[in-house]
Motif scaffolding. Structure first.
Motif, PDB file in Angstrom:
ATOM      1  N   LEU B 225       0.764  -1.243   0.108  1.00 59.94           N
ATOM      2  CA  LEU B 225      -0.092  -0.033  -0.242  1.00 59.94           C
ATOM      3  C   LEU B 225       0.825   1.138   0.078  1.00 59.94           C
ATOM      4  O   LEU B 225       0.385   2.506  -0.567  1.00 59.94           O
ATOM      5  N   ILE B 226       2.023   1.084   0.549  1.00 61.98           N
ATOM      6  CA  ILE B 226       2.946   2.496   0.965  1.00 61.98           C
ATOM      7  C   ILE B 226       3.819   2.575  -0.396  1.00 61.98           C
ATOM      8  O   ILE B 226       4.116   3.723  -0.847  1.00 61.98           O
ATOM      9  N   LEU B 227       4.547   1.440  -1.013  1.00 64.42           N
ATOM     10  CA  LEU B 227       5.539   1.546  -1.968  1.00 64.42           C
ATOM     11  C   LEU B 227       5.046   1.660  -3.224  1.00 64.42           C
ATOM     12  O   LEU B 227       4.270   0.746  -3.693  1.00 64.42           O
ATOM     13  N   HIS B 228       5.373   2.751  -4.203  1.00 61.13           N
ATOM     14  CA  HIS B 228       5.066   2.756  -5.427  1.00 61.13           C
ATOM     15  C   HIS B 228       6.020   2.653  -6.576  1.00 61.13           C
ATOM     16  O   HIS B 228       5.799   2.010  -7.602  1.00 61.13           O
ATOM     17  N   SER B 229       7.105   3.390  -6.271  1.00 58.11           N
ATOM     18  CA  SER B 229       8.211   3.300  -7.382  1.00 58.11           C
ATOM     19  C   SER B 229       9.072   1.968  -7.246  1.00 58.11           C
ATOM     20  O   SER B 229       9.287   1.585  -6.042  1.00 58.11           O
ATOM     21  N   ASP B 230       9.621   1.488  -8.494  1.00 59.19           N
ATOM     22  CA  ASP B 230      10.283   0.368  -8.581  1.00 59.19           C
ATOM     23  C   ASP B 230      11.395   0.338  -7.504  1.00 59.19           C
ATOM     24  O   ASP B 230      11.405  -0.954  -6.957  1.00 59.19           O
ATOM     25  N   ASN B 231      12.154   1.166  -7.576  1.00 61.78           N
ATOM     26  CA  ASN B 231      13.329   1.112  -6.787  1.00 61.78           C
ATOM     27  C   ASN B 231      13.076   1.449  -5.288  1.00 61.78           C
ATOM     28  O   ASN B 231      14.272   1.228  -4.450  1.00 61.78           O
ATOM     29  N   LYS B 232      11.896   1.297  -4.793  1.00 58.86           N
ATOM     30  CA  LYS B 232      11.544   1.312  -3.339  1.00 58.86           C
ATOM     31  C   LYS B 232      10.969  -0.115  -2.925  1.00 58.86           C
ATOM     32  O   LYS B 232      10.875  -0.129  -1.607  1.00 58.86           O
ATOM     33  N   LYS B 233      10.627  -0.604  -3.862  1.00 57.76           N
ATOM     34  CA  LYS B 233       9.713  -1.876  -3.392  1.00 57.76           C
ATOM     35  C   LYS B 233      10.622  -3.022  -2.770  1.00 57.76           C
ATOM     36  O   LYS B 233      11.727  -3.265  -3.198  1.00 57.76           O
ATOM     37  N   THR B 234      10.138  -3.731  -1.873  1.00 52.75           N
ATOM     38  CA  THR B 234      10.750  -4.817  -1.238  1.00 52.75           C
ATOM     39  C   THR B 234      10.490  -6.126  -2.006  1.00 52.75           C
ATOM     40  O   THR B 234       9.632  -6.039  -2.653  1.00 52.75           O
ATOM     41  N   LEU B 235      11.032  -7.148  -1.606  1.00 52.90           N
ATOM     42  CA  LEU B 235      10.832  -8.448  -2.455  1.00 52.90           C
ATOM     43  C   LEU B 235       9.322  -8.790  -2.525  1.00 52.90           C
ATOM     44  O   LEU B 235       8.981  -9.349  -3.716  1.00 52.90           O
ATOM     45  N   PRO B 236       8.665  -8.992  -1.159  1.00 49.65           N
ATOM     46  CA  PRO B 236       7.214  -9.440  -1.532  1.00 49.65           C
ATOM     47  C   PRO B 236       6.309  -8.825  -2.476  1.00 49.65           C
ATOM     48  O   PRO B 236       5.430  -8.978  -3.313  1.00 49.65           O
TER      49      PRO B 236
END
Lengths: 308, 288
Positions: B225-236
């Motif tokens: 719900l919080i992360l949107h840009s690709d370089n911020k995303k975590t593995l799940p």
């Protein structure tokens, strides 16, 4: 003398203020990141606030209208039923297997070997990333995936079984994954409970010539009741939060015909479509149900303490 | 006498068969737990063409090739791994440090609100993060912390479950006389906590650090719900993206290696620390 006592007292007070100081980080973070969001979630549930296409509707105060919609449009009932069905399908085998394993592991007469190996293995799936595990199941059980290939190579199936087009196929997969992820954890909890039972009781039963089946039903199970209830209710609370597995397995759609759509997936959809009114009302309902269940645990573990 | 012997023999046989049944069930469950990861490992080493032909239970030679293909694709896997590591490590550190501090406040000091605060923390233990997610996401948007790792890390400072474990552990292992002795030696309260209490709590901190790490490594709902840009995303979140991209239509080797990449680090760490972890679960479970 008097002065000394007074000094000691004031010193104790000055120490004890550190109790409050050490609590500051916890409560500051709790208030900002949990309490304020909780209040604003409840607040949101009384407003009409959603997007329809490009038009933003609300926020307008509409009282309990969101709750009425939630309870009358039938979706809540369906998704509650789905969630509970999949929870029960996973929980029943889980509790049976866990009871069996725990009683085997803690049975002195059985003297099983390599128990720490088995404990390590059965707890392993609990630590696996649920989303990756679900993705793995999705690829393994796909129409042309390895499971179907293996079953066809072995001659069990003539053509691939479409797990994800069958209601009970997909529900069973979710239940199987929940079972695999949690039975190890439950086994270890129940074992800790069984270790806590006074060994004299088992010895007395043995002297009286009770069979292990009798010991299990007449001694272990009744004494384990508080822990069983604890396990059941925490599992139910966890079951109501079921999300990662069905979400990834069905790509958030809860297919086929929304038969694997859970309550939190429903909430997630509202959050994504920015329907904050209905999302808020749903959150409040889930909060109340969880609170009631937690209260039961509180009561049970409280009684347990008194009994000891 | 003879009858008695017979009975004993009966019981002995009974135990032997029961032991046999126990082993059969245990071996079956072991198979059920490990089979999926075995297939995952095998398939991660096979090329797309080989995967389509059928299942073969021996590893092939395309592991590195699959990995290179995945790296060349659109998913920023290293960045995802890095983000997951940062979030999980910091969560483990903050959560254990501040939970120990909170537990210490309740354990070592006497103040008016001690009892109600303790009950209150136990009461909020069961509030699921999902029910406050709506307000949480709105608040993060307002605070301009959306699409940042901070909202995933800071909230773990208030972790009632970790707090409860620490409190239990303190009750059994932290005598207040040590704290008194430190006071007499003129040690300040914060100093006593950092230099005397924390080292004594090491075993409990290790167990809870592992759990917090794994919990956050696997966390999907809030990061999605919080992360949107690709370089911020975590593995799940990347895994979910893989699912929705319908990768099944093209290279399955890449899909398998991506899943393996998120699962196997945890398995390896678990196997190294499994003794700790299994004991930790048992300890945490006996409440009351």
């Amino acid at each position: 003398m008097k002065q000394k006592a007074g000094r000691g007292n004031s010193k104790a007070v000055s120490y004890n203020k550190w109790g409050y100081i050490f609590l500051i980080p916890f409560f500051a973070v709790f208030i900002v990141f949990q309490f304020v969001p909780l209040v604003s979630t409840v607040y949101n549930s009384f407003f009409e606030n959603y997007r329809s296409g490009l038009i933003q509707v609300g926020p307008n105060f509409i009282g309990l209208e969101n709750y009425k919609t939630l309870f009358t449009n039938g979706e809540l009932l369906t998704y509650t039923k789905n969630t509970l069905i999949m929870w029960v399908m996973g929980f029943i085998p889980q509790i049976i297997v866990s009871l069996l394993l725990a009683s085997w592991f803690s049975d002195q007469r059985l003297r099983l070997k390599a128990t720490s190996f088995f404990k390590t293995v059965i707890y392993l799936p609990n630590l696996i990333m649920a989303s990756a595990f679900a993705m793995l199941f999705y690829t393994l059980f796909a129409d042309g995936g390895p499971i179907n290939l293996i079953l066809m190579q072995l001659g069990i199936l003539q053509e691939p079984f479409k797990f994800f087009s069958s209601i009970w196929g997909s529900r069973s997969l979710v239940a199987l994954m929940n079972f695999l992820m949690w039975f190890g954890n439950t086994t270890i909890l129940l074992m800790a409970g069984m270790m806590g039972i006074d060994p004299a009781l088992f010895e007395a039963a043995e002297v009286d010539g009770a069979t292990s089946t009798q010991v299990f039903w007449k001694i272990t199970l009744p004494l384990l009741k508080p822990i069983l209830l604890y396990v059941m209710i925490t599992s139910l609370i966890g079951g109501l939060q079921m999300f990662d597995v069905p979400q990834i397995l069905t790509n958030g759609k809860g297919e086929p015909v929304r038969s694997t759509m859970t309550l939190i997936m429903y909430l997630n959809n509202h959050l994504y479509s920015k329907n904050y009114g209905l999302g808020g009302a749903l959150s409040v309902c889930l909060f109340i149900i969880t609170a009631i269940l937690s209260l039961i645990i509180f009561k049970v573990s409280g009684n347990d303490k008194k009994a000891r | 006498m003879e009858q008695n012997m017979n009975e004993k023999l009966d019981k002995g046989l009974n135990i032997k068969t029961r032991r046999l049944i126990a082993y059969i069930v245990l071996i079956f469950l072991t198979f059920l737990c490990l089979f999926w990861f075995y297939v995952l490992f095998i398939n991660a080493t096979r090329s797309n063409g080989e995967l389509k032909k059928g299942f073969v239970p021996i590893p092939s030679t395309h592991l590195i090739e699959n990995w290179k293909n995945l790296r060349a694709g659109i998913l920023p896997v290293w960045q995802g791994m890095f983000n997951s590591l940062i979030v999980s490590t910091l969560c483990a550190v903050f959560s254990t440090y501040f939970s120990t501090m909170t537990a210490y406040a309740i354990h070592a000091y006497d103040f008016k609100l001690k009892k109600p605060i303790f009950t209150f923390i136990l009461a909020i233990m069961m509030i699921p993060t999902q029910v406050t997610a709506l307000g949480f996401v709105q608040l993060m948007t307002k605070m301009k912390m959306e699409d940042s790792l901070i909202p995933l890390i800071v909230p773990t400072i208030a972790a009632p479950v970790t707090f409860f474990y620490m409190k239990q552990y303190m009750e059994s292992t932290l005598p207040l006389s040590i704290v008194e002795a430190a006071r007499i030696d003129g040690s300040g309260e914060l100093r006593t906590f950092n230099h005397i209490v924390l080292p004594l709590m090491k075993p409990a901190i290790a167990v809870q650090a592992i759990f917090t790490f794994v919990l956050n490594w696997n966390n999907y709902f809030i990061p999605a719900l919080i992360l949107h840009s690709d370089n911020k995303k975590t593995l799940p979140v990347l895994i979910a993206q893989l699912r929705s991209a319908d990768f099944l239509k093209f290279d399955m080797g890449q899909v398998y290696i991506m899943i393996a990449f998120s699962i196997f680090p945890v398995i390896i760490v678990y196997l190294l620390l499994s003794k700790f972890i299994v004991q930790g679960v048992a300890l945490g479970g006996v409440k009351g």
